[in-house]
Design an enzyme around this catalytic site. Structure first.
Site, PDB file in Angstrom:
ATOM      1  N   ARG A 167       4.781  -2.445 -10.323  1.00  0.00           N
ATOM      2  CA  ARG A 167       5.046  -3.886 -10.308  1.00  0.00           C
ATOM      3  C   ARG A 167       5.052  -4.426 -11.740  1.00  0.00           C
ATOM      4  O   ARG A 167       5.910  -5.250 -12.103  1.00  0.00           O
ATOM      5  CB  ARG A 167       3.963  -4.563  -9.482  1.00  0.00           C
ATOM      6  N   ASP A 216      10.596  -8.561   1.160  1.00  0.00           N
ATOM      7  CA  ASP A 216       9.747  -9.637   1.673  1.00  0.00           C
ATOM      8  C   ASP A 216      10.547 -10.472   2.664  1.00  0.00           C
ATOM      9  O   ASP A 216      11.768 -10.580   2.535  1.00  0.00           O
ATOM     10  CB  ASP A 216       9.243 -10.531   0.526  1.00  0.00           C
ATOM     11  N   TYR A 228       7.863 -21.544   6.265  1.00  0.00           N
ATOM     12  CA  TYR A 228       7.865 -21.530   4.792  1.00  0.00           C
ATOM     13  C   TYR A 228       9.000 -22.387   4.228  1.00  0.00           C
ATOM     14  O   TYR A 228       8.845 -23.066   3.220  1.00  0.00           O
ATOM     15  CB  TYR A 228       7.985 -20.089   4.272  1.00  0.00           C
ATOM     16  N   ARG A 237       1.631  -3.555   4.998  1.00  0.00           N
ATOM     17  CA  ARG A 237       1.419  -3.725   3.553  1.00  0.00           C
ATOM     18  C   ARG A 237       0.912  -2.450   2.890  1.00  0.00           C
ATOM     19  O   ARG A 237       0.160  -2.513   1.913  1.00  0.00           O
ATOM     20  CB  ARG A 237       0.436  -4.887   3.261  1.00  0.00           C
ATOM     21  N   ARG A 284      -1.027  -4.133  -3.510  1.00  0.00           N
ATOM     22  CA  ARG A 284      -1.884  -4.234  -4.703  1.00  0.00           C
ATOM     23  C   ARG A 284      -3.172  -3.432  -4.647  1.00  0.00           C
ATOM     24  O   ARG A 284      -3.825  -3.249  -5.669  1.00  0.00           O
ATOM     25  CB  ARG A 284      -2.216  -5.715  -4.960  1.00  0.00           C
TER      26      ARG A 284
HETATM   27  O1  CP3 Z   1       4.302  -3.942   4.610  1.00  0.00           O
HETATM   28  C1  CP3 Z   1       4.830  -3.494   3.577  1.00  0.00           C
HETATM   29  O2  CP3 Z   1       4.255  -2.682   2.805  1.00  0.00           O
HETATM   30  C2  CP3 Z   1       6.294  -3.840   3.301  1.00  0.00           C
HETATM   31  C3  CP3 Z   1       6.566  -4.946   2.474  1.00  0.00           C
HETATM   32  C4  CP3 Z   1       6.226  -6.354   2.934  1.00  0.00           C
HETATM   33  C5  CP3 Z   1       5.800  -7.354   2.038  1.00  0.00           C
HETATM   34  N1  CP3 Z   1       5.756  -8.540   2.685  1.00  0.00           N
HETATM   35  C6  CP3 Z   1       5.490  -7.123   0.612  1.00  0.00           C
HETATM   36  C7  CP3 Z   1       4.663  -8.123  -0.098  1.00  0.00           C
HETATM   37  C8  CP3 Z   1       6.362  -6.967   4.181  1.00  0.00           C
HETATM   38  C9  CP3 Z   1       6.720  -6.347   5.526  1.00  0.00           C
HETATM   39  C10 CP3 Z   1       6.068  -8.352   4.005  1.00  0.00           C
HETATM   40  C11 CP3 Z   1       6.147  -9.334   5.088  1.00  0.00           C
HETATM   41  C12 CP3 Z   1       5.709 -10.699   4.843  1.00  0.00           C
HETATM   42  N2  CP3 Z   1       5.838 -11.461   3.707  1.00  0.00           N
HETATM   43  C13 CP3 Z   1       5.127 -11.531   5.830  1.00  0.00           C
HETATM   44  C14 CP3 Z   1       4.897 -11.138   7.269  1.00  0.00           C
HETATM   45  C15 CP3 Z   1       3.730 -10.238   7.450  1.00  0.00           C
HETATM   46  C16 CP3 Z   1       2.395 -10.889   7.172  1.00  0.00           C
HETATM   47  O3  CP3 Z   1       1.732 -10.429   6.227  1.00  0.00           O
HETATM   48  O4  CP3 Z   1       2.010 -11.780   7.929  1.00  0.00           O
HETATM   49  C17 CP3 Z   1       4.867 -12.773   5.251  1.00  0.00           C
HETATM   50  C18 CP3 Z   1       4.231 -13.967   5.919  1.00  0.00           C
HETATM   51  C19 CP3 Z   1       5.339 -12.716   3.909  1.00  0.00           C
HETATM   52  C20 CP3 Z   1       5.361 -13.811   2.913  1.00  0.00           C
HETATM   53  C21 CP3 Z   1       4.520 -13.481   1.743  1.00  0.00           C
HETATM   54  N3  CP3 Z   1       4.837 -12.522   0.810  1.00  0.00           N
HETATM   55  C22 CP3 Z   1       3.310 -14.086   1.353  1.00  0.00           C
HETATM   56  C23 CP3 Z   1       2.611 -15.178   2.136  1.00  0.00           C
HETATM   57  C24 CP3 Z   1       2.904 -13.452   0.184  1.00  0.00           C
HETATM   58  C25 CP3 Z   1       1.716 -13.816  -0.688  1.00  0.00           C
HETATM   59  C26 CP3 Z   1       0.443 -13.332  -0.107  1.00  0.00           C
HETATM   60  C27 CP3 Z   1      -0.054 -12.179  -0.891  1.00  0.00           C
HETATM   61  O5  CP3 Z   1      -0.477 -11.189  -0.277  1.00  0.00           O
HETATM   62  O6  CP3 Z   1      -0.074 -12.302  -2.126  1.00  0.00           O
HETATM   63  C28 CP3 Z   1       3.847 -12.434  -0.118  1.00  0.00           C
HETATM   64  C29 CP3 Z   1       3.808 -11.501  -1.257  1.00  0.00           C
HETATM   65  C30 CP3 Z   1       3.913 -10.051  -0.947  1.00  0.00           C
HETATM   66  N4  CP3 Z   1       4.796  -9.495  -0.074  1.00  0.00           N
HETATM   67  C31 CP3 Z   1       3.157  -9.007  -1.567  1.00  0.00           C
HETATM   68  C32 CP3 Z   1       3.627  -7.797  -1.047  1.00  0.00           C
HETATM   69  C33 CP3 Z   1       3.208  -6.405  -1.425  1.00  0.00           C
HETATM   70  C34 CP3 Z   1       2.119  -9.211  -2.653  1.00  0.00           C
HETATM   71  C35 CP3 Z   1       2.887  -9.566  -3.893  1.00  0.00           C
HETATM   72  C36 CP3 Z   1       2.385  -9.005  -5.161  1.00  0.00           C
HETATM   73  O7  CP3 Z   1       2.551  -7.794  -5.440  1.00  0.00           O
HETATM   74  O8  CP3 Z   1       1.867  -9.819  -5.929  1.00  0.00           O
END
Ligand code: CP3
Length: 343
Positions: free
Chosen positions: A36, A73, A150, A23, A27
């Site tokens: 964003r 994602d 999911y 990540r 944010r």
């Molecule tokens: O790692 C990186 O920088 C690359 C991008 C990336 C994102 N999601 C961007 C993201 C990667 C590799 C993921 C993987 C992902 N997404 C996983 C597996 C890894 C983990 O964290 O366990 C999972 C379970 C998801 C599903 C997901 N996406 C959830 C549960 C959420 C909400 C939780 C949160 O942090 O808000 C997301 C949103 C998400 N994916 C964000 C980002 C940067 C935050 C969204 C935002 O900007 O509001």
């Protein structure tokens, strides 16, 4: 081979391990929040290739990480298969649920996924042109089990209860979901590789809730099938597996699946990883993400401890899970200095 990440994945022990951060585009960075906002919302950012490439590059410019991970994602794939997907601010993802044969049958065929996912491949193409030459580009997908949790529940669940319930109550539908995700993940990752991804990572964030035979069938077997199919087509592209919170199931995971590197979370100690996982090849991890919030001397000493403990084999430094929005960007500099200071 000059890229440090690729050397670690090829099994080389390095005096200073390469480093990137799960990540890393997120944010906690003001420049991410600005881009964003420009995109409108999170999903619009994922599908805007120019802006998705821009947020991927931001942490590379700021910190000089050894790898960039494609900004996308894991839930874009179910959306491409026909599930509805949206994000509720402050809560997380929501999807239309798949729990019956009729709902499964209404999904689109694998051949249609690229219609939705083409902008992701375009992001990869932009990045492979724009990244510094020493930086490795990592593509990724969710593992079938994690994505299925999911799709079945329609949201994130603390214990993956709805997915376990479907496994118990309608195994046929559950296994069709796993098989569809396995096959479409092969196509999705293949397209990322064709576009320029040099490494791919399979995120099984909820692997820890699969026990015994269920772990073998729904975490190991899909990872093996995906890895085998990719290796047949792209033998030079390393695969990183991340069966998060697998515990004892980390042992032998690389051998059983064929992945080149096992990413480990922070529920296992670096000493344990050095003894039980690293003998099979490269490991990635595993600083607790909360250090990025708290910082200070403990961040530095824990970082050094991980580097020292894993220095006798191939290692890629990373966090045990993603950096959180409340992290202090300055602490990332501290961590990188601590990793690179030793030598
Ligand atoms: O790692 C990186 O920088 C690359 C991008 C990336 C994102 N999601 C961007 C993201 C990667 C590799 C993921 C993987 C992902 N997404 C996983 C597996 C890894 C983990 O964290 O366990 C999972 C379970 C998801 C599903 C997901 N996406 C959830 C549960 C959420 C909400 C939780 C949160 O942090 O808000 C997301 C949103 C998400 N994916 C964000 C980002 C940067 C935050 C969204 C935002 O900007 O509001």
């Amino acid at each position: 081979m000059t890229k440090k990440i690729l050397r670690a994945l090829a099994g080389e022990t390095q005096a200073t391990p390469p480093i990137w951060m799960m990540r890393q585009a997120g944010r906690y960075l003001p420049e991410y929040r600005a881009t964003r906002a420009e995109a409108g919302d999170f999903l619009s950012l994922c599908y805007n290739s120019e802006l998705a490439a821009e947020v991927t590059l931001q942490p590379i410019r700021r910190y000089g990480f050894d790898a960039a991970i494609l900004f996308a994602d894991i839930l874009l794939l179910p959306q491409a298969l026909g599930a509805d997907l949206w994000f509720v601010t402050g809560e997380g993802p929501r999807l239309s649920t798949i729990t019956t044969q009729a709902e499964f049958d209404a999904l689109k065929g694998i051949d249609h996924i690229h219609e939705t996912l083409n902008p992701v491949y375009e992001t990869v193409r932009i990045l492979s042109r724009e990244l510094p030459e020493e930086t490795t580009l990592i593509g990724f997908a969710g593992a079938p089990w994690t994505v299925a949790t999911y799709m079945i529940a329609g949201r994130g669940t603390p214990d993956q209860g709805p997915a376990h319930a479907l496994m118990a109550e309608n195994l046929a539908v559950f296994e069709q979901i796993i098989d569809l995700l396995t096959d479409s993940t092969i196509d999705y990752l293949s397209a990322q590789i064709e576009a320029g991804a040099e490494v791919v990572k399979i995120f099984d964030s909820w692997a820890g809730s699969l026990k015994g035979e269920a772990f073998d069938k729904y975490a190991l077997a899909p990872a093996r099938k995906i890895t085998k199919a990719l290796k047949a087509k792209y033998p030079h592209v390393p695969v990183i597996g991340f069966p998060r919170q697998a515990g004892d199931n980390y042992i032998g995971f690389a051998r059983a699946t064929g992945v080149d590197c096992v990413a480990v979370d922070d529920s296992v100690s670096p000493e344990w990883v050095a003894k039980h996982v690293q003998p099979d090849g490269c490991v990635q991890g595993n600083l607790k993400s909360s250090h990025m919030v708290t910082g200070g001397p403990e961040l530095v000493s824990e970082t050094r401890r991980i580097v020292e403990t894993l220095k006798n084999g191939p290692h890629i430094f990373n966090l045990g899970h993603g950096i959180t929005p409340d992290a202090d960007p300055e602490n990332v500099h501290l961590m990188i200095e601590a990793v690179r200071a030793g030598n």
